[in-house]
Design an enzyme around this catalytic site. Structure first.
Site, PDB file in Angstrom:
ATOM      1  N   HIS A   1       0.691  -0.866  -0.063  1.00  0.00           N
ATOM      2  CA  HIS A   1      -0.261   0.054   0.252  1.00  0.00           C
ATOM      3  C   HIS A   1       1.040   1.197  -0.124  1.00  0.00           C
ATOM      4  O   HIS A   1       1.983   1.346   0.626  1.00  0.00           O
ATOM      5  CB  HIS A   1      -0.007   0.308   0.727  1.00  0.00           C
ATOM      6  CG  HIS A   1      -1.955   1.038   1.077  1.00  0.00           C
ATOM      7  ND1 HIS A   1      -1.420   2.376   1.225  1.00  0.00           N
ATOM      8  CD2 HIS A   1      -3.088   0.798   1.142  1.00  0.00           C
ATOM      9  CE1 HIS A   1      -2.681   3.154   1.368  1.00  0.00           C
ATOM     10  NE2 HIS A   1      -4.160   2.178   0.568  1.00  0.00           N
TER      11      HIS A   1
ATOM     12  N   ASP B   1      -7.842  -4.565   0.233  1.00  0.00           N
ATOM     13  CA  ASP B   1      -8.253  -5.826  -1.126  1.00  0.00           C
ATOM     14  C   ASP B   1      -8.181  -7.330  -1.236  1.00  0.00           C
ATOM     15  O   ASP B   1      -8.891  -7.807  -1.396  1.00  0.00           O
ATOM     16  CB  ASP B   1      -8.106  -5.126  -2.140  1.00  0.00           C
ATOM     17  CG  ASP B   1      -8.145  -3.687  -2.753  1.00  0.00           C
ATOM     18  OD1 ASP B   1      -9.094  -3.565  -2.445  1.00  0.00           O
ATOM     19  OD2 ASP B   1      -7.200  -2.930  -3.268  1.00  0.00           O
TER      20      ASP B   1
END
Length: 384
Positions: free
Chosen positions: A263, A319
Site C-alpha cells: 500500500h 483488497d
C-alpha cells in the site's frame, strides 16, 4: 525551481478533519474514532453520519438520518428505462459513472454559487447520493440478467437491503453483518486518488452528481478500486495453497504485480485487512464453498510474502480479503469495485462538503520541459 514529485506523493493538498492515517503504526481513524471500534460497534448509517456531520449521532439523530436514507432509496422509473438500453457487456463501473451523472438530470438543481448559503441543499444531496448508490448497483445486477430490479425494502438496513436487491432473497444475517462492516471499512481513506478527483471537481462548484461521477471514474482503475477483483482472479490462478510459494517466487522473479499486497501509505498490515481476515475466519467456520480454498490460498500467499516482502514493508491491504468475502456472498467479481464506490461515496461527500466550505479552485503548476521559444517554420521550408 519547484521540485517535481511524481504522483504528488507526500504533497499536502488540503487541510482536513475527516480521517487520520498513520501508515507506520497501522492506524486509520474517522473523525478521531479508530476503524476497529467502528467496525465492531457502529453501522454504515452511523459511520456515514459521522463522516458527513463530524460527530456521532444521538439515538434520535441516527433514527432520523436512517429513515431519510430509507425514504430516498428509490429512483425515478425514467432512470430504469434508460438503464435498459445500456450494453450488458459493459463493466458495472461504467454503468455507475453514467447513471450517477444521469441522476443529476432527473433531480436538477442549480450549480453551487454560494455554498455557505445552501447547507440544506448540500445535506439533501448527500443523503440522496448515498442512498441511491446501492440501488443503482443492485438494479443493474438484475437488469443485465434480463430481470426487473427488486424494489427497495424499507424494513431492512442499508447493507441488508443492498443484499436483498442483489438477489431477491432475505439476506443472511451473518453476510448482512459482514457487508455492513465492509461498508464501514471502505467508507473513507484520506486523500486518495478518487477523493482527490472529487475535491478537484468539487472545487469548480460542479454539482454533486458530477463530483461523484468523477470520483467513480477514478476508482475504476486497477491501481485503485479494482484491485479486489484482481485478487480473486489471482488466487484462482494460483490453484491452491500448496502452490502459493512457487507462484510468488515466479511472479517476483518476473517483477510482476502481486495484487492485494502493499500500500502507498501502510508499512505494516492494513488494519482493515486484519478486521476482514477475522470475518473470513468466521465465514470459513460457518459456511462452505469455493471461498474456503481461496482463503487457504490467500493465507499461504501471505505467509510466503511475509518472508520475501515483509522486510520491505509490503503486507496485505484491504483488497486482499474483501473480494473473497464478497465472493462467498455470491456477488459477481465485476461488482466488487461498485460496492467499494457505494461505501466510499460517504467519504467523497464529506470531502466535497469540506472543500466547498472554504473553496478555492485547484490550479496546480507544472515544470515545463519543452522547447524554448522559437519561430514558426513555413511548410515549404521544413525538412524531413
Amino acid at each position: 525551481m519547484t521540485e517535481y514529485v511524481p504522483g504528488l506523493e507526500g504533497i499536502p493538498a488540503t487541510r482536513s478533519a475527516i480521517s487520520y492515517l498513520d501508515g507506520s503504526q497501522g492506524i486509520l481513524a474517522y473523525r478521531g474514532y479508530r476503524i476497529e471500534e467502528l467496525a465492531e460497534h457502529s453501522s454504515f448509517e452511523e459511520t456515514a453520519y459521522l463522516l458527513l456531520r463530524g460527530e456521532l449521532p444521538s439515538a434520535a439523530q441516527l433514527a432520523r438520518f436512517d429513515q431519510e436514507l430509507r425514504q430516498t432509496r428509490r429512483v425515478k422509473y425514467n432512470v430504469r428505462e434508460i438503464m435498459k438500453y445500456m450494453p450488458i457487456t459493459g463493466h458495472p463501473m461504467e454503468m455507475l459513472i453514467a447513471s450517477v451523472a444521469m441522476l443529476g438530470m432527473f433531480y436538477p438543481e442549480p450549480h453551487l454559487s454560494a455554498p455557505g448559503d445552501q447547507s440544506a441543499y448540500v445535506d439533501a444531496m448527500s443523503l440522496r447520493m448515498i442512498s441511491r448508490m446501492a440501488t443503482l448497483v443492485a438494479m443493474w445486477e438484475q437488469m443485465r440478467k434480463g430481470n426487473d430490479p427488486y424494489p427497495p425494502r424499507d424494513d431492512l438496513n442499508y447493507a441488508g437491503n443492498f443484499l436483498y436487491m442483489m438477489t431477491g432473497k432475505d439476506p443472511d444475517p451473518l453476510f448482512s453483518r459482514i457487508m455492513d462492516a465492509c461498508l464501514v471499512l471502505h467508507a473513507e481513506h484520506e486523500i486518495n486518488a478518487s477523493t482527490f478527483s472529487a475535491m478537484v471537481t468539487g472545487s469548480t462548484l460542479a454539482n454533486p452528481n458530477q463530483v461523484i461521477s468523477a470520483a467513480i471514474g477514478t476508482l475504476a482503475g486497477p491501481l485503485h478500486g479494482a484491485a479486489n477483483q484482481r485478487v480473486v482472479e489471482m488466487l484462482r490462478a494460483i490453484g491452491g495453497p500448496d502452490k502459493a510459494q512457487d507462484w510468488l517466487d515466479e511472479r517476483l522473479a518476473k517483477k510482476q504485480v502481486v495484487w492485494g499486497l502493499g500500500h502507498r501509505e501502510y508499512k505494516v498490515k492494513d488494519p482493515r485487512a486484519i478486521i476482514l481476515e477475522k470475518f473470513m475466519d468466521r465465514v470459513a467456520d460457518e459456511k462452505s464453498g469455493e471461498t474456503g480454498e481461496l482463503f487457504a490460498t490467500a493465507r499461504a500467499l501471505e505467509r510466503a510474502a511475509a518472508e520475501r516482502l515483509g522486510p520491505k514493508g509490503v503486507f496485505p491491504n484491504v483488497d486482499f480479503y474483501s473480494g473473497i468475502l464478497y465472493g462467498q456472498m455470491g456477488i459477481p467479481l465485476d461488482q466488487f469495485t461498485p460496492i467499494f464506490a457505494i461505501s466510499r461515496t460517504a467519504g467523497w461527500l464529506a470531502h466535497w462538503q469540506e472543500q466547498i466550505r472554504e473553496n478555492r479552485i485547484f490550479r496546480p503548476t507544472q515544470i515545463y520541459i519543452g522547447a524554448s521559444p522559437r519561430q514558426y517554420v513555413p511548410m515549404e521550408k521544413r525538412t524531413g
